[in-house]
Design an enzyme around this catalytic site. Structure first.
Site: not given
Length: 553
Positions: A205, A323
């Site tokens: 991220e 994810e």
């Protein structure tokens, strides 16, 4: 609540049984399978689950749901853990489940190989990324993890620290060249010990606006190129080269495009992104969102834009969801009595379908165990309802996605895939979003058209029977083997409690055996030419072996 139906049709050749109830209103629906060509394709190991780094001290909103579920402290010898993932012809569990190791703290992990420092755990620090210090993975722990993975036949994706060597220059922005030394030593140790890591993912991220930290796309692209060079050096046999994944973040089209342009042809094997489309766990309308087809549809824009980015700038790469946990913002460990209940399977299977429709190759669920959204309970290791949903998808759905035409009174979605057992046929997944109305779903094959003798008009057959060859179930158990039968797997909530944690399969509670063994997932047979009855707020997988579809041949 207005009657809504979400129908997923997967081409693996399967159908569902009648569960009619005289006490509830019923409506009619029709699904026509278009079996001449695939519209998308997934990896054979599409279903994936994650293991995370969060320590027991990870707490939010007076909840500390991680316990001893971290990569660093999980009880790897717990019998339920191996049973849940192991590769066994006699087991009802997964064969070759993909497990991705990584998470928010991965960019603060030091690998204890080639270092002289003490291998310390994560600790709370006020100025640390996500409130934690750096942590350490010892090679003794890495050895033990690989013992479990090799014992169970798991396919491993490992996410590497992408912030090593960089420094925080302004707010969440990090600059500086990536220091690859520790990653190099760790990958070298892994290769020298023969640990079969299928893919290495770079960072967590850090794309776009980032989560906690962010890195410029051009700099990221140069570092990914360096990582590819390291893999080529350490994996000397060309056929042994692992996949290289990046960036494992929230999709930002401009940032992802720049990554592909900087790294160049063939460097990145797959672009990875995360899906948390339910928003805040404290939303009072959360349960309504899960059964709102318009809200569920919103994520399609992300999948579509990812597909277009690859078509325009990275035809050599594929798309993965590395994810997905539904609830992220506020209660960012998932939400108790939502993420671990029957109702969450509606969201989970919807997103699994959404991804596959747009050529997503792998779909990783956050988590295998840990937080409130684990497939397994953090404390007891007992399966939550989504575990069984994932298991049925993994066992019944193939990798070739077909198109369908839908004629339904409300929202009806259809999803089709090739039969996983390499037998011609399809699997149909149905989800009913209405809590009050059941549906009688008529199934048709677009290859078969007949004449309506009463009107003289040409019409499609009202069932799949004309499109069936000799039907043979590949699932084992008590599946039917007659050409006039189909197999159905109906999932409902125990006692109608949709926020309960017990799921029923064809009316029978799904519970582990005393030895931790996964229960048999037995279908019920139904006449192949009868409508599929879908009860309110329920899910059904329908199996049709030997269904005639050219794309399945």
């Amino acid at each position: 609540m207005a009657a809504r139906l979400l129908l997923f049709l997967a081409l693996v050749c399967l159908q569902a049984p009648p569960w009619a109830s005289a006490q509830q209103p019923e409506q009619e629906a029709t699904v026509i399978v278009k079996g001449s060509a695939k519209i998308a394709e997934t990896d054979q190991s599409y279903v994936c689950a994650t293991m995370d780094w969060w320590p027991p001290e990870k707490c939010n909103y007076n909840q500390c749901p991680w316990g001893q579920s971290s990569i660093l402290n999980l009880d790897l010898d717990h019998p339920f853990l191996a049973q849940a993932i192991q590769d066994s012809l006699l087991s009802a569990a997964f064969d070759n489940l993909r497990i991705r190791l990584g998470g928010s703290l991965q960019d603060r992990v030091v690998y204890d190989v080639g270092t002289n420092s003490t291998c310390s755990p994560f600790t709370n620090v006020s100025n640390g990324l996500f409130g934690f210090s750096a942590g350490c993975l010892s090679m003794d722990r890495w050895d033990k993890l690989n013992d479990l993975f090799q014992k169970t036949g798991a396919i491993i994706t490992f996410r590497l620290n992408a912030l090593d060597g960089r420094h925080n220059v302004q707010r969440s922005f990090w600059a500086g060249k990536w220091n690859s030394t520790n990653a190099y030593d760790f990958v070298k140790y892994t290769v020298s010990n023969g640990y079969p890591v299928n893919s290495w993912e770079f960072g967590n991220e850090l794309s776009g606006h980032g989560t906690g930290a962010r890195v410029d796309a051009k700099l990221y692209g140069k570092d990914v190129t360096e990582l590819r060079s390291i893999l080529q050096q350490l994996y000397r046999a060309p056929l042994s080269q692992p996949l290289l994944l990046a960036p494992g973040g929230f999709f930002d089209q401009q940032w992802y495009t720049q990554l592909l342009q900087t790294s160049g042809h063939g460097v990145v094997s797959a672009l990875t992104h995360h899906i948390y489309n339910l928003g805040g766990g404290d939303d009072v309308h959360l349960m309504r969102k899960i059964v709102d087809p318009k809200y569920l549809d919103r994520s399609e824009d992300t999948y579509r834009d990812m597909q277009l980015t690859l078509q325009r700038h990275g035809t050599w790469a594929s798309a993965w969801v590395s994810e997905s946990g539904g609830i992220r913002w506020r209660f960012n460990n998932g939400r108790q009595l939502v993420s671990n209940t029957f109702m969450n399977s509606i969201w989970y299977l919807d997103q699994t379908w959404n991804g596959s429709k747009y050529n997503t190759k792998v779909f990783c669920r956050q988590t295998l165990i840990g937080g409130n959204y684990g497939l397994l309970d953090t404390e007891t290791f007992l399966p939550n309802p989504d575990y069984y949903s994932a298991l049925l998808w993994h066992r019944l759905m193939g990798n070739g996605v077909l198109s369908v035409d839908i004629n339904a009174p409300r929202k009806l979605r259809a999803y089709t895939e090739h039969l996983k057992a390499k037998i011609q046929g399809i699997t149909l997944l149905l989800i009913n979003l209405s809590n009050s109305t059941g549906y009688n779903v008529t199934l048709q094959n677009d290859l078969n058209v007949s004449v309506d003798r009463t009107s003289g008009h040409r019409r499609r057959h009202s069932s799949f029977s004309h499109g069936l060859k000799r039907a043979v179930s590949w699932l084992g158990g008590k599946a039917s083997s007659e050409s006039t039968k189909r197999d159905e797997y109906h999932l409902t909530a125990k006692d109608g409690d949709h926020q309960g944690r017990t799921m029923l399969l064809n009316g029978v509670p799904l519970e582990l055996g005393d030895d931790g063994s996964v229960p048999a997932l037995n279908p019920v047979p139904a006449a192949v030419d009868s409508p599929v009855y879908l009860a309110p707020t329920s899910i059904a997988f329908v199996v049709l072996p030997r269904f005639e579809a050219k794309a399945c041949s």
